[in-house]
Design a protein around this motif. Structure first.
Motif, short mmCIF file in Angstrom:
data_model
loop_
_atom_site.label_atom_id
_atom_site.label_comp_id
_atom_site.label_asym_id
_atom_site.label_seq_id
_atom_site.Cartn_x
_atom_site.Cartn_y
_atom_site.Cartn_z
N GLY A 28 0.90 -1.24 -0.01
CA GLY A 28 -0.09 -0.04 -0.04
C GLY A 28 0.69 1.13 0.10
N ASP A 29 0.22 2.55 -0.06
CA ASP A 29 1.05 3.59 0.00
C ASP A 29 0.41 4.61 0.76
N VAL A 30 1.55 5.69 1.03
CA VAL A 30 1.12 6.88 1.78
C VAL A 30 -0.19 7.44 1.32
N PRO A 31 -1.10 7.84 2.10
CA PRO A 31 -2.33 8.45 1.66
C PRO A 31 -1.91 9.56 0.54
N LEU A 32 -2.77 9.60 -0.48
CA LEU A 32 -2.40 10.73 -1.76
C LEU A 32 -2.26 12.15 -1.28
N ARG A 33 -2.88 12.65 -0.07
CA ARG A 33 -2.89 13.85 0.31
C ARG A 33 -1.60 14.35 1.21
N LEU A 34 -0.74 13.03 1.38
CA LEU A 34 0.37 13.13 2.07
C LEU A 34 1.55 12.77 1.28
N TYR A 41 5.87 4.52 0.92
CA TYR A 41 6.35 3.84 2.28
C TYR A 41 7.83 3.08 2.15
N HIS A 42 8.10 2.73 0.95
CA HIS A 42 9.28 1.81 0.86
C HIS A 42 10.52 2.93 1.03
N GLN A 43 10.52 4.32 0.93
CA GLN A 43 11.37 5.26 1.20
C GLN A 43 11.72 5.24 2.60
N MET A 44 10.38 5.37 3.15
CA MET A 44 10.37 5.48 4.86
C MET A 44 11.37 4.25 5.49
N PHE A 45 11.17 3.13 4.59
CA PHE A 45 12.05 1.91 5.32
C PHE A 45 13.44 1.98 5.08
N VAL A 91 10.87 -7.44 3.63
CA VAL A 91 10.17 -6.53 4.39
C VAL A 91 8.92 -6.27 3.94
N ILE A 92 7.78 -6.56 4.78
CA ILE A 92 6.37 -6.15 4.27
C ILE A 92 5.69 -5.11 4.94
N THR A 93 5.44 -4.10 4.21
CA THR A 93 4.88 -2.82 4.83
C THR A 93 3.41 -2.73 5.20
N GLY A 94 3.37 -1.47 5.73
CA GLY A 94 1.70 -1.27 5.98
C GLY A 94 0.86 -1.04 4.85
N SER A 95 -0.40 -1.06 5.09
CA SER A 95 -1.30 -0.86 3.93
C SER A 95 -2.74 -0.35 4.49
N PRO A 112 3.16 -1.66 15.61
CA PRO A 112 3.61 -0.24 15.29
C PRO A 112 4.63 0.07 14.17
N HIS A 113 4.92 1.34 14.10
CA HIS A 113 5.85 1.88 12.80
C HIS A 113 7.10 2.30 13.30
N PRO A 114 8.04 1.67 13.56
CA PRO A 114 9.20 2.37 13.52
C PRO A 114 10.08 3.17 12.56
N GLU A 115 9.46 3.03 11.27
CA GLU A 115 9.72 3.76 10.13
C GLU A 115 9.18 5.31 10.21
N PHE A 116 7.92 5.51 10.93
CA PHE A 116 7.41 6.78 10.89
C PHE A 116 8.04 7.75 11.69
#
Length: 235
Positions: free
Chosen positions: A9-15, A22-26, A60-64, A183-187
């Motif tokens: 999945g990806d970062v919400p479009l508005r953000l 998301y992959h860049q955050m990781f 690594v499997i991301t959020g969605s 939780p999200h350590p990448e945030f």
């Protein structure tokens, strides 16, 4: 070591313009550990093939925004990929949705929790210390954003982090090569705040306000990222 990031999945479009995918955050999170990882990305939720899990060095499997109980064509192949990675003992990390789909694929139960939204910085008691987490403190605080939860962990999993809100927040698997966190350590903090703000009108106002205020609590995200780096490097 090359990490294959399965973006589900990806970062919400508005953000997205502010915070990137998301992959860049990781990638940024792992780069800050100084472990020297390299990366490739598979956009699984866009239908890209996952390939042979057994041929990979680390996963690594991301959020969605998706739920594991929803009907998406890319979910059955992902479950099979996870089972193959587990059988082959390919080191695998799941975060948020990744945490949930790993539990689902390996025999656990996941659903939307009656507790509602978990937003902002939550604190989790450490219940067990795998070898790569020997130095972890008794309580860790990490940003989260979710409604779904692992309700019943797989028989192969040990709970390593828990809270009253999220009793199965961290799981370490008995094959020694699978690890997951709700939780999200990448945030980063500014993204956690922006994501909480985005939930206004969906999550109750008091939950959003509490989430935003919680970011003042010091984060252990960098430390958790370091433990994850040790998990991968120790394989």
């Amino acid at each position: 070591m090359k990490l294959t990031i399965i973006q589900t999945g990806d970062v919400p479009l508005r953000l997205r313009d502010r915070f990137g995918p998301y992959h860049q955050m990781f990638e940024t999170m792992f780069d800050r550990t100084g472990q020297g990882f390299s990366y490739e990305v598979v956009f699984a939720s866009d239908g890209e093939p996952l390939g042979d899990a057994g041929a990979l060095e680390g996963v690594v499997i991301t959020g969605s925004p998706a739920g594991v109980y929803e009907d998406h064509a890319w979910l059955p192949p992902l479950r099979q990929f996870i089972r193959q990675a587990y059988e082959k003992r390919v080191p695998t990390l799941g975060v948020c949705f990744g945490h949930q789909i790993m539990a689902d694929a390996l025999g656990g139960a996941v659903r939307k929790s009656e507790k509602g939204w978990g937003l902002g910085r939550h604190s989790y008691a450490v219940k067990a210390r795998p070898s790569y987490m020997r130095a972890v403190p008794e309580v860790v605080s990490v940003a989260c954003s979710h409604q779904d939860q692992v309700i019943t962990p797989p028989a192969e999993a040990e709970v390593i982090m828990a809270s009253d809100f999220t009793p199965n927040a961290g799981l370490a698997y008995r094959n020694g090569a699978a690890l997951s966190f709700q939780p999200h350590p990448e945030f980063l903090d500014d993204y956690a705040v922006a994501l909480a703000e985005l939930r206004r009108g969906d999550a109750p106002d008091n939950v959003v306000e509490t989430a935003i205020a919680s970011i003042a609590t010091p984060s252990h995200s960098a430390e958790v990222a370091g433990y994850i780096g040790q998990f991968f490097k120790g394989r």
